[in-house]
Design an enzyme around this catalytic site. Structure first.
Site, PDB file in Angstrom:
ATOM      1  N   HIS A   1      -6.945  -9.701   1.107  1.00  0.00           N
ATOM      2  CA  HIS A   1      -6.613  -9.791   2.532  1.00  0.00           C
ATOM      3  C   HIS A   1      -7.517 -10.843   3.156  1.00  0.00           C
ATOM      4  CE1 HIS A   1      -5.640  -5.205   2.397  1.00  0.00           C
ATOM      5  NE2 HIS A   1      -4.484  -5.853   2.462  1.00  0.00           N
ATOM      6  N   HIS A  30      -1.659 -12.397   3.998  1.00  0.00           N
ATOM      7  CA  HIS A  30      -1.558 -12.645   5.446  1.00  0.00           C
ATOM      8  C   HIS A  30      -1.924 -14.096   5.774  1.00  0.00           C
ATOM      9  CE1 HIS A  30      -0.808  -8.436   5.948  1.00  0.00           C
ATOM     10  NE2 HIS A  30      -2.032  -8.100   5.562  1.00  0.00           N
ATOM     11  N   HIS A  43       0.888  -1.165   0.000  1.00  0.00           N
ATOM     12  CA  HIS A  43       0.000   0.000   0.000  1.00  0.00           C
ATOM     13  C   HIS A  43       0.927   1.217   0.000  1.00  0.00           C
ATOM     14  CE1 HIS A  43      -3.294  -2.672   0.997  1.00  0.00           C
ATOM     15  NE2 HIS A  43      -2.714  -3.030   2.134  1.00  0.00           N
ATOM     16  N   ASP A  56       3.745  -4.483   2.706  1.00  0.00           N
ATOM     17  CA  ASP A  56       2.449  -4.005   3.180  1.00  0.00           C
ATOM     18  C   ASP A  56       2.489  -2.535   3.576  1.00  0.00           C
ATOM     19  OD1 ASP A  56      -0.124  -3.855   4.127  1.00  0.00           O
ATOM     20  OD2 ASP A  56       0.038  -5.482   5.549  1.00  0.00           O
ATOM     21  N   GLU A  68      -6.351 -12.085   8.653  1.00  0.00           N
ATOM     22  CA  GLU A  68      -5.218 -11.368   9.236  1.00  0.00           C
ATOM     23  C   GLU A  68      -5.392 -11.210  10.743  1.00  0.00           C
ATOM     24  OE1 GLU A  68      -2.864  -7.063   8.908  1.00  0.00           O
ATOM     25  OE2 GLU A  68      -4.646  -7.431   7.676  1.00  0.00           O
ATOM     26  N   GLN A  92       0.824   4.299   2.405  1.00  0.00           N
ATOM     27  CA  GLN A  92       1.114   4.118   3.826  1.00  0.00           C
ATOM     28  C   GLN A  92       2.583   4.368   4.163  1.00  0.00           C
ATOM     29  OE1 GLN A  92      -0.633   0.510   5.443  1.00  0.00           O
ATOM     30  NE2 GLN A  92      -2.557   0.862   4.349  1.00  0.00           N
TER      31      GLN A  92
END
Length: 459
Positions: A236, A273, A62, A324, A239, A65
């Site tokens: 995802h 994950h 991502h 991530d 997780e 982020q």
């Protein structure tokens, strides 16, 4: 196309082991045309200064982020977990415009190259303007990522994300999720628009944010629409234990169990994950040929928990590596953390080694599994130092403190378990050198634009 057509390495990682005195030829298409071990360096070859490794795929990113890395390491209340981190992360998601995303992603992609990744899978759900309205060009935020990839030279697998709701029992998005909204038709339109650009080193698949964020009907509709498309599908899943509990309450099944019952988990599917998987779920994923993307530094940072890595390995699951949220951006440190987590949990050493398979080296076994799995996660049939694969490479700097004086056959072990900083003097992508003397091209200018962007974001 490249600095030269021929490279010669004192040793190179081919077919899962070090081979000596290797001559490699780069074709005009930027792919490996030939490689031959045990030959002297011919006059036309450029002699590399150290051992040669293939680059790895970063299978989960991502990019936005990166602007938040290191800024959520304080706890003001009684408890801090994934969900409270997520609420703070949304503040970044609501601030960042295309120009800022480009500056942040360019810095990130330069760092990933320096950390040994030559392809990144961008799990991209930040599509609309900060107020939630669509941009005039639906690909405005995608273009920012594409420009960052072209500026740095990294390969990019862009995965627009299906994101419809806030939770299993929340059919609408939260107000702070307004930039993420997509349906199946928009998702396919974004994918097709990226493909139509035909940019070099860029391909496109799709992603589903999570079972909680997409309705069962939409997931089924999307799976039907993707019949005959060989591109990767990322999601995802499992997780957080909270997500598992919510899925059980809403559907009567655990997340991986539910997904396997509703879609064919073939080699296109990449489960990001999959931290909380039962032995039965692990076996189901392995039988179908789907992949699992493990993100050690982010999973540790968020307190997700430890996956059952030994069972994933024993089952023969296709595994890959992602960074991530980008609190870590170099794959040797991710491999170290991956095995160290198991050592702490099981109170054993070298948990990921496979002497029964002829591979006693923990680093070598993990690296080889993640190399192959990363190629699959990015949609490549071939990945690594092999004929027909894209000509990506890393040159180890044996003068780095952790590698200094290490016997050549143990270089990968020392890189993962004794080296703190990135140790790649040169990185090549598609036959072209993009990192020289450990620095990405225009790294100073990229860093300045990144710093200025963060100053404005956090003013």
């Amino acid at each position: 196309m490249s600095d030269c057509t021929w490279l010669w390495a004192p040793q190179a990682w081919i077919a899962g082991r070090w081979q000596q005195r290797v001559l490699l030829q780069i074709g005009a298409d930027g792919h490996w045309a030939a490689m031959q071990p045990d030959v002297p360096a011919p006059p036309q070859a450029r002699v590399l200064a150290g051992p040669l490794l293939p680059g790895l795929v970063n299978a989960h990113s991502h990019a936005f982020q990166r602007a938040f890395a290191g800024l959520a390491e304080r706890r003001e209340g009684e408890q801090d977990d994934f969900w409270s981190w997520r609420d703070r992360m949304y503040c970044v998601a609501l601030r960042i415009a295309p120009e800022a995303l480009e500056a942040v992603a360019t810095q990130l992609y330069a760092e990933l190259l320096q950390g040994g990744y030559t392809q990144v899978c961008e799990f991209h759900y930040l599509h609309h303007a900060p107020d939630g309205r669509p941009y005039a060009d639906p690909l405005a935020m995608s273009h920012a990522l594409l420009r960052a990839a072209q500026a740095t030279g990294i390969g990019l697998t862009l995965l627009p994300v299906l994101y419809q709701r806030a939770g299993f029992t929340q059919p609408q998005l939260r107000e702070d999720q307004r930039r993420f909204a997509t349906d199946v038709q928009l998702l396919l339109t974004l994918r097709d628009g990226i493909r139509a650009l035909r940019q070099p080193r860029v391909n496109a698949g799709v992603a589903i944010h999570s079972l909680r964020a997409a309705s069962p009907e939409a997931i089924t509709r999307l799976a039907d629409a993707l019949a005959g498309d060989d591109a990767p599908i990322h999601i995802h899943i499992a997780e957080q234990t909270g997500e598992v509990d919510d899925c059980l309450a809403a559907t009567g099944r655990r997340p991986i169990e539910w997904l396997a019952a509703h879609v064919a988990l073939d080699a296109r599917w990449q489960l990001v994950h999959a931290t909380h998987a039962t032995p039965q779920e692990i076996d189901t994923v392995a039988r179908g040929g789907a992949g699992v993307v493990i993100c050690p530094s982010t999973e540790a940072n968020l307190g997700d928990g430890l996956t059952d890595l030994p069972r994933w390995l024993r089952a023969g699951t296709v595994l890959s590596l992602g960074s991530d949220s980008h609190v870590g951006r170099a794959w040797p440190a991710e491999l170290r953390l991956l095995d160290y987590g198991q050592r702490l949990h099981l109170r054993q050493r070298n948990v990921s080694a496979a002497p029964q398979q002829g591979q006693p080296s923990t680093a070598a076994h993990l690296f080889e599994r993640l190399r192959a799995g990363g190629g699959a996660a990015a949609g490549f049939a071939r990945w690594g130092l092999e004929t027909g694969a894209r000509a990506d490479w890393l040159v180890l700097d044996m003068r780095t403190a952790g590698l200094l004086g290490v016997p050549p056959g143990l270089a990968l072990d020392a890189l993962v378990f004794a080296t703190d900083a990135p140790a790649f003097s040169e990185v090549g992508v598609a036959g072209r050198v993009v990192v020289r003397q450990g620095a990405a091209q225009d790294s100073a200018g990229i860093a300045q634009r990144f710093a200025e962007t963060l100053s404005r974001l956090w003013a």
